[in-house]
Design a protein around this motif. Structure first.
Motif, PDB file in Angstrom:
ATOM      1  N   GLU A   1       0.851  -1.086  -0.065  1.00 65.48           N
ATOM      2  CA  GLU A   1       0.146  -0.096  -0.119  1.00 65.48           C
ATOM      3  C   GLU A   1       0.795   1.154   0.106  1.00 65.48           C
ATOM      4  O   GLU A   1       0.542   2.311  -0.829  1.00 65.48           O
ATOM      5  CB  GLU A   1      -0.844  -0.149   1.158  1.00 65.48           C
ATOM      6  N   ARG A   2       1.975   1.206   0.600  1.00 65.39           N
ATOM      7  CA  ARG A   2       2.746   2.439   0.751  1.00 65.39           C
ATOM      8  C   ARG A   2       3.878   2.558  -0.308  1.00 65.39           C
ATOM      9  O   ARG A   2       4.758   3.694  -0.455  1.00 65.39           O
ATOM     10  CB  ARG A   2       3.543   2.330   2.276  1.00 65.39           C
ATOM     11  N   ASN A   3       3.869   1.750  -1.235  1.00 63.86           N
ATOM     12  CA  ASN A   3       5.085   1.591  -2.302  1.00 63.86           C
ATOM     13  C   ASN A   3       4.372   1.997  -3.635  1.00 63.86           C
ATOM     14  O   ASN A   3       3.516   1.132  -3.949  1.00 63.86           O
ATOM     15  CB  ASN A   3       5.596   0.133  -2.208  1.00 63.86           C
ATOM     16  N   ALA A   4       4.529   3.065  -4.106  1.00 63.21           N
ATOM     17  CA  ALA A   4       3.828   3.825  -5.183  1.00 63.21           C
ATOM     18  C   ALA A   4       4.089   2.693  -6.478  1.00 63.21           C
ATOM     19  O   ALA A   4       3.286   2.625  -7.361  1.00 63.21           O
ATOM     20  CB  ALA A   4       4.297   5.008  -5.493  1.00 63.21           C
ATOM     21  N   GLU A   5       5.452   2.161  -6.497  1.00 65.64           N
ATOM     22  CA  GLU A   5       5.510   1.297  -7.459  1.00 65.64           C
ATOM     23  C   GLU A   5       4.889  -0.076  -7.539  1.00 65.64           C
ATOM     24  O   GLU A   5       4.408  -0.462  -8.684  1.00 65.64           O
ATOM     25  CB  GLU A   5       7.363   0.878  -7.612  1.00 65.64           C
ATOM     26  N   SER A   6       4.507  -0.658  -6.255  1.00 62.67           N
ATOM     27  CA  SER A   6       3.832  -1.605  -6.254  1.00 62.67           C
ATOM     28  C   SER A   6       2.382  -1.577  -6.568  1.00 62.67           C
ATOM     29  O   SER A   6       1.755  -2.098  -7.542  1.00 62.67           O
ATOM     30  CB  SER A   6       3.881  -2.195  -4.772  1.00 62.67           C
ATOM     31  N   VAL A   7       1.950  -0.263  -6.246  1.00 64.18           N
ATOM     32  CA  VAL A   7       0.562   0.016  -6.543  1.00 64.18           C
ATOM     33  C   VAL A   7       0.284   0.083  -8.216  1.00 64.18           C
ATOM     34  O   VAL A   7      -0.626  -0.441  -8.768  1.00 64.18           O
ATOM     35  CB  VAL A   7       0.065   1.178  -5.680  1.00 64.18           C
ATOM     36  N   GLN A   8       1.227   0.828  -8.687  1.00 61.12           N
ATOM     37  CA  GLN A   8       1.504   0.834  -9.964  1.00 61.12           C
ATOM     38  C   GLN A   8       1.487  -0.424 -10.767  1.00 61.12           C
ATOM     39  O   GLN A   8       0.606  -0.672 -11.825  1.00 61.12           O
ATOM     40  CB  GLN A   8       2.546   1.850 -10.543  1.00 61.12           C
ATOM     41  N   LYS A   9       2.178  -1.335 -10.239  1.00 60.94           N
ATOM     42  CA  LYS A   9       2.339  -2.782 -11.073  1.00 60.94           C
ATOM     43  C   LYS A   9       0.901  -3.617 -10.899  1.00 60.94           C
ATOM     44  O   LYS A   9       0.508  -4.136 -11.800  1.00 60.94           O
ATOM     45  CB  LYS A   9       3.183  -3.521  -9.924  1.00 60.94           C
ATOM     46  N   ILE A  10       0.110  -3.248  -9.785  1.00 60.11           N
ATOM     47  CA  ILE A  10      -1.175  -3.630  -9.655  1.00 60.11           C
ATOM     48  C   ILE A  10      -2.089  -3.028 -10.770  1.00 60.11           C
ATOM     49  O   ILE A  10      -2.793  -3.680 -11.393  1.00 60.11           O
ATOM     50  CB  ILE A  10      -1.944  -3.670  -8.275  1.00 60.11           C
ATOM     51  N   ASP A  11      -2.065  -1.884 -10.957  1.00 57.94           N
ATOM     52  CA  ASP A  11      -2.867  -1.213 -11.785  1.00 57.94           C
ATOM     53  C   ASP A  11      -2.545  -1.663 -13.448  1.00 57.94           C
ATOM     54  O   ASP A  11      -3.549  -1.902 -14.287  1.00 57.94           O
ATOM     55  CB  ASP A  11      -2.696   0.392 -11.876  1.00 57.94           C
ATOM     56  N   GLU A  12      -1.314  -1.815 -13.565  1.00 56.68           N
ATOM     57  CA  GLU A  12      -0.830  -2.261 -15.054  1.00 56.68           C
ATOM     58  C   GLU A  12      -1.209  -3.522 -15.361  1.00 56.68           C
ATOM     59  O   GLU A  12      -1.731  -4.061 -16.350  1.00 56.68           O
ATOM     60  CB  GLU A  12       0.820  -1.935 -15.292  1.00 56.68           C
ATOM     61  N   PHE A  13      -0.917  -4.252 -14.226  1.00 60.71           N
ATOM     62  CA  PHE A  13      -1.597  -5.887 -14.451  1.00 60.71           C
ATOM     63  C   PHE A  13      -3.146  -5.796 -14.663  1.00 60.71           C
ATOM     64  O   PHE A  13      -3.580  -6.693 -15.631  1.00 60.71           O
ATOM     65  CB  PHE A  13      -1.024  -6.652 -13.111  1.00 60.71           C
ATOM     66  N   ALA A  14      -3.908  -5.180 -13.787  1.00 62.82           N
ATOM     67  CA  ALA A  14      -5.118  -5.150 -13.970  1.00 62.82           C
ATOM     68  C   ALA A  14      -5.627  -4.753 -15.568  1.00 62.82           C
ATOM     69  O   ALA A  14      -6.550  -5.306 -16.188  1.00 62.82           O
ATOM     70  CB  ALA A  14      -5.682  -4.505 -13.030  1.00 62.82           C
ATOM     71  N   LYS A  15      -4.819  -3.595 -15.980  1.00 63.33           N
ATOM     72  CA  LYS A  15      -5.243  -2.867 -17.134  1.00 63.33           C
ATOM     73  C   LYS A  15      -4.709  -3.999 -18.195  1.00 63.33           C
ATOM     74  O   LYS A  15      -5.442  -4.207 -19.266  1.00 63.33           O
ATOM     75  CB  LYS A  15      -4.372  -1.857 -17.408  1.00 63.33           C
ATOM     76  N   ASN A  16      -3.725  -4.911 -18.309  1.00 63.61           N
ATOM     77  CA  ASN A  16      -3.313  -5.811 -19.368  1.00 63.61           C
ATOM     78  C   ASN A  16      -4.273  -6.835 -19.519  1.00 63.61           C
ATOM     79  O   ASN A  16      -4.608  -7.402 -20.420  1.00 63.61           O
ATOM     80  CB  ASN A  16      -2.050  -6.305 -19.129  1.00 63.61           C
ATOM     81  N   ILE A  17      -4.986  -7.508 -18.112  1.00 61.95           N
ATOM     82  CA  ILE A  17      -5.733  -8.645 -18.073  1.00 61.95           C
ATOM     83  C   ILE A  17      -7.212  -7.964 -18.400  1.00 61.95           C
ATOM     84  O   ILE A  17      -7.977  -8.877 -19.041  1.00 61.95           O
ATOM     85  CB  ILE A  17      -5.446  -9.072 -16.827  1.00 61.95           C
ATOM     86  N   LEU A  18      -7.491  -6.700 -17.897  1.00 62.49           N
ATOM     87  CA  LEU A  18      -8.982  -6.575 -18.152  1.00 62.49           C
ATOM     88  C   LEU A  18      -9.435  -5.464 -18.845  1.00 62.49           C
ATOM     89  O   LEU A  18     -10.833  -5.715 -19.150  1.00 62.49           O
ATOM     90  CB  LEU A  18      -9.246  -6.333 -16.476  1.00 62.49           C
ATOM     91  N   SER A  19      -8.623  -4.780 -19.570  1.00 62.11           N
ATOM     92  CA  SER A  19      -9.221  -3.591 -20.236  1.00 62.11           C
ATOM     93  C   SER A  19      -9.623  -4.024 -21.616  1.00 62.11           C
ATOM     94  O   SER A  19      -9.056  -5.117 -22.159  1.00 62.11           O
ATOM     95  CB  SER A  19      -8.378  -2.529 -20.284  1.00 62.11           C
TER      96      SER A  19
END
Ligand SMILES: Cc1cc2nc3c(=O)[nH]c(=O)nc-3n(C[C@H](O)[C@H](O)[C@H](O)COP(=O)(O)O)c2cc1C
Length: 177
Positions: free
Chosen positions: A159-177
Protein backbone atom coordinates in the motif's frame (compact mmCIF):
# COMPACT_ATOMS: atom_id res chain seq x y z
CA UNK A 1 -17.05 -10.65 -16.78
CA UNK A 2 -17.89 -11.73 -13.23
CA UNK A 3 -14.75 -11.95 -11.11
CA UNK A 4 -14.27 -13.52 -7.67
CA UNK A 5 -11.06 -13.03 -5.68
CA UNK A 6 -10.09 -15.34 -2.83
CA UNK A 7 -7.62 -14.10 -0.24
CA UNK A 8 -5.52 -16.69 1.59
CA UNK A 9 -3.69 -14.39 3.99
CA UNK A 10 -4.38 -14.95 7.69
CA UNK A 11 -3.97 -11.20 8.28
CA UNK A 12 -5.27 -7.90 6.91
CA UNK A 13 -2.16 -7.07 4.89
CA UNK A 14 -0.58 -6.90 1.46
CA UNK A 15 -2.52 -9.65 -0.27
CA UNK A 16 -5.86 -8.23 0.82
CA UNK A 17 -4.84 -4.74 -0.29
CA UNK A 18 -3.60 -6.06 -3.65
CA UNK A 19 -6.80 -7.99 -4.34
CA UNK A 20 -8.99 -5.03 -3.36
CA UNK A 21 -7.01 -2.71 -5.63
CA UNK A 22 -7.21 -5.24 -8.50
CA UNK A 23 -10.99 -5.56 -8.01
CA UNK A 24 -11.47 -1.79 -7.86
CA UNK A 25 -9.70 -1.50 -11.20
CA UNK A 26 -11.80 -4.38 -12.56
CA UNK A 27 -14.96 -2.48 -11.61
CA UNK A 28 -13.63 0.59 -13.43
CA UNK A 29 -13.30 -1.59 -16.54
CA UNK A 30 -16.95 -2.62 -16.19
CA UNK A 31 -16.60 -6.04 -14.53
CA UNK A 32 -18.67 -7.32 -11.59
CA UNK A 33 -16.55 -8.31 -8.60
CA UNK A 34 -16.66 -10.05 -5.23
CA UNK A 35 -14.03 -10.81 -2.58
CA UNK A 36 -13.76 -13.72 -0.15
CA UNK A 37 -11.45 -13.41 2.86
CA UNK A 38 -10.68 -16.96 3.94
CA UNK A 39 -9.49 -15.71 7.35
CA UNK A 40 -13.12 -14.82 8.13
CA UNK A 41 -14.51 -18.19 7.01
CA UNK A 42 -14.87 -21.55 8.67
CA UNK A 43 -13.11 -24.08 6.46
CA UNK A 44 -12.39 -27.57 7.82
CA UNK A 45 -9.71 -29.92 6.54
CA UNK A 46 -10.59 -32.35 3.76
CA UNK A 47 -10.94 -35.72 5.50
CA UNK A 48 -10.13 -37.77 2.39
CA UNK A 49 -13.46 -39.65 2.36
CA UNK A 50 -13.51 -39.33 -1.47
CA UNK A 51 -17.31 -39.18 -1.53
CA UNK A 52 -17.00 -36.15 -3.83
CA UNK A 53 -15.03 -38.20 -6.37
CA UNK A 54 -18.29 -39.78 -7.50
CA UNK A 55 -19.72 -37.11 -9.75
CA UNK A 56 -22.68 -35.23 -8.33
CA UNK A 57 -21.94 -36.17 -4.73
CA UNK A 58 -21.47 -33.05 -2.62
CA UNK A 59 -18.82 -32.80 0.08
CA UNK A 60 -20.44 -34.04 3.32
CA UNK A 61 -18.56 -31.49 5.49
CA UNK A 62 -20.86 -28.63 6.52
CA UNK A 63 -18.99 -25.31 6.64
CA UNK A 64 -18.32 -22.20 4.52
CA UNK A 65 -16.49 -24.06 1.70
CA UNK A 66 -19.80 -24.98 0.04
CA UNK A 67 -20.93 -21.36 -0.31
CA UNK A 68 -17.55 -20.23 -1.65
CA UNK A 69 -17.50 -23.04 -4.21
CA UNK A 70 -20.96 -22.06 -5.40
CA UNK A 71 -19.73 -18.51 -5.87
CA UNK A 72 -16.64 -19.76 -7.78
CA UNK A 73 -18.85 -21.79 -10.12
CA UNK A 74 -21.02 -18.69 -10.71
CA UNK A 75 -18.11 -16.46 -11.79
CA UNK A 76 -16.08 -16.31 -15.00
CA UNK A 77 -12.68 -15.53 -13.48
CA UNK A 78 -11.14 -16.66 -10.19
CA UNK A 79 -8.29 -14.70 -8.64
CA UNK A 80 -6.26 -16.67 -6.09
CA UNK A 81 -4.27 -14.36 -3.81
CA UNK A 82 -1.85 -15.62 -1.20
CA UNK A 83 1.26 -14.60 0.64
CA UNK A 84 4.24 -16.78 -0.12
CA UNK A 85 4.82 -19.03 2.90
CA UNK A 86 7.86 -21.26 2.42
CA UNK A 87 7.61 -21.16 -1.37
CA UNK A 88 3.97 -22.12 -1.39
CA UNK A 89 0.54 -20.75 -0.60
CA UNK A 90 -0.36 -20.25 3.08
CA UNK A 91 -1.81 -23.09 5.11
CA UNK A 92 -5.09 -21.17 5.05
CA UNK A 93 -5.16 -21.34 1.24
CA UNK A 94 -3.92 -24.93 1.05
CA UNK A 95 -6.66 -26.19 3.39
CA UNK A 96 -9.13 -24.42 1.09
CA UNK A 97 -7.51 -25.88 -2.06
CA UNK A 98 -7.97 -29.41 -0.72
CA UNK A 99 -11.66 -28.76 -0.14
CA UNK A 100 -12.04 -27.86 -3.82
CA UNK A 101 -11.73 -31.57 -4.66
CA UNK A 102 -15.39 -31.83 -5.86
CA UNK A 103 -14.38 -29.66 -8.83
CA UNK A 104 -12.02 -32.46 -9.93
CA UNK A 105 -14.95 -34.68 -10.90
CA UNK A 106 -17.80 -32.25 -11.57
CA UNK A 107 -15.66 -30.00 -13.83
CA UNK A 108 -17.73 -26.94 -12.87
CA UNK A 109 -14.65 -24.69 -13.16
CA UNK A 110 -13.58 -26.05 -16.52
CA UNK A 111 -12.88 -23.31 -19.07
CA UNK A 112 -12.98 -20.46 -16.56
CA UNK A 113 -10.09 -18.02 -16.30
CA UNK A 114 -7.77 -17.90 -13.28
CA UNK A 115 -5.16 -15.50 -11.97
CA UNK A 116 -2.49 -16.03 -9.30
CA UNK A 117 -1.38 -13.13 -7.11
CA UNK A 118 1.43 -13.63 -4.61
CA UNK A 119 3.16 -11.41 -2.08
CA UNK A 120 6.47 -12.42 -0.54
CA UNK A 121 9.49 -10.77 1.01
CA UNK A 122 11.95 -12.24 -1.47
CA UNK A 123 11.71 -12.25 -5.26
CA UNK A 124 13.54 -15.54 -5.88
CA UNK A 125 10.65 -17.68 -4.61
CA UNK A 126 8.23 -16.74 -7.39
CA UNK A 127 8.30 -19.87 -9.57
CA UNK A 128 7.70 -22.37 -6.80
CA UNK A 129 4.85 -20.36 -5.31
CA UNK A 130 3.03 -20.03 -8.60
CA UNK A 131 3.47 -23.75 -9.30
CA UNK A 132 0.97 -24.50 -6.50
CA UNK A 133 -1.77 -22.48 -8.21
CA UNK A 134 -0.83 -23.93 -11.61
CA UNK A 135 -1.45 -27.43 -10.18
CA UNK A 136 -4.92 -26.40 -9.03
CA UNK A 137 -5.65 -24.82 -12.41
CA UNK A 138 -4.52 -27.95 -14.28
CA UNK A 139 -6.61 -30.23 -12.07
CA UNK A 140 -9.84 -28.28 -12.51
CA UNK A 141 -9.47 -27.16 -16.14
CA UNK A 142 -8.89 -23.51 -15.29
CA UNK A 143 -6.99 -21.37 -17.76
CA UNK A 144 -4.28 -19.52 -15.78
CA UNK A 145 -4.14 -16.27 -17.77
CA UNK A 146 -1.84 -14.20 -15.56
CA UNK A 147 0.24 -13.99 -12.45
CA UNK A 148 1.57 -11.15 -10.35
CA UNK A 149 4.24 -11.31 -7.66
CA UNK A 150 4.85 -8.36 -5.34
CA UNK A 151 7.66 -7.92 -2.85
CA UNK A 152 6.57 -6.93 0.67
CA UNK A 153 7.15 -7.87 4.27
CA UNK A 154 5.23 -5.62 6.72
CA UNK A 155 1.42 -5.65 6.33
CA UNK A 156 1.24 -2.22 4.63
CA UNK A 157 4.35 -2.44 2.46
CA UNK A 158 2.47 -2.77 -0.83
CA UNK A 159 0.00 0.00 0.00
CA UNK A 160 2.83 2.39 0.87
CA UNK A 161 4.93 1.62 -2.20
CA UNK A 162 3.82 3.62 -5.25
CA UNK A 163 5.74 1.30 -7.60
CA UNK A 164 3.90 -1.76 -6.27
CA UNK A 165 0.52 -0.04 -6.57
CA UNK A 166 1.38 0.91 -10.15
CA UNK A 167 2.27 -2.73 -10.88
CA UNK A 168 -1.19 -3.82 -9.70
CA UNK A 169 -2.87 -1.18 -11.86
CA UNK A 170 -0.85 -2.15 -14.95
CA UNK A 171 -1.51 -5.83 -14.35
CA UNK A 172 -5.26 -5.16 -14.09
CA UNK A 173 -5.17 -3.05 -17.25
CA UNK A 174 -3.32 -5.74 -19.24
CA UNK A 175 -5.67 -8.51 -18.15
CA UNK A 176 -9.01 -6.72 -17.95
CA UNK A 177 -9.22 -3.65 -20.18
C1 LIG B 1 5.35 -18.48 8.08
C2 LIG B 1 5.85 -17.52 7.02
C3 LIG B 1 6.60 -18.00 5.97
C4 LIG B 1 7.06 -17.15 4.97
N1 LIG B 1 7.80 -17.67 3.94
C5 LIG B 1 8.20 -16.85 2.92
C6 LIG B 1 8.93 -17.38 1.80
O1 LIG B 1 9.24 -18.56 1.72
N2 LIG B 1 9.28 -16.52 0.80
C7 LIG B 1 8.94 -15.19 0.84
O2 LIG B 1 9.26 -14.47 -0.11
N3 LIG B 1 8.26 -14.65 1.91
C8 LIG B 1 7.88 -15.45 2.95
N4 LIG B 1 7.18 -14.94 4.02
C9 LIG B 1 6.87 -13.48 4.06
C10 LIG B 1 5.44 -13.14 3.61
O3 LIG B 1 5.13 -13.73 2.37
C11 LIG B 1 5.29 -11.62 3.52
O4 LIG B 1 5.41 -11.05 4.80
C12 LIG B 1 4.00 -11.15 2.87
O5 LIG B 1 4.05 -9.75 2.70
C13 LIG B 1 2.76 -11.49 3.70
O6 LIG B 1 1.60 -11.13 3.00
P1 LIG B 1 0.30 -10.50 3.74
O7 LIG B 1 0.69 -9.14 4.24
O8 LIG B 1 -0.74 -10.46 2.69
O9 LIG B 1 -0.07 -11.44 4.84
C14 LIG B 1 6.75 -15.76 5.03
C15 LIG B 1 5.99 -15.28 6.14
C16 LIG B 1 5.54 -16.14 7.12
C17 LIG B 1 4.72 -15.60 8.28
Amino acid sequence: MNIIAICGSPRKGNTEFTLKRFLTKAEEYGHKVELVLLREKRISYCNGCNICMREGNPCPIVDDAKMIMERMAANDMIVFGSPNYYNNVTGTMKVFFDRLNPFYSDKKLSGKKAIAIFVGDEVKSIDKAIFSVQSIANSFGLDLVGDLYLCASGPQDVERNAESVQKIDEFAKNILS
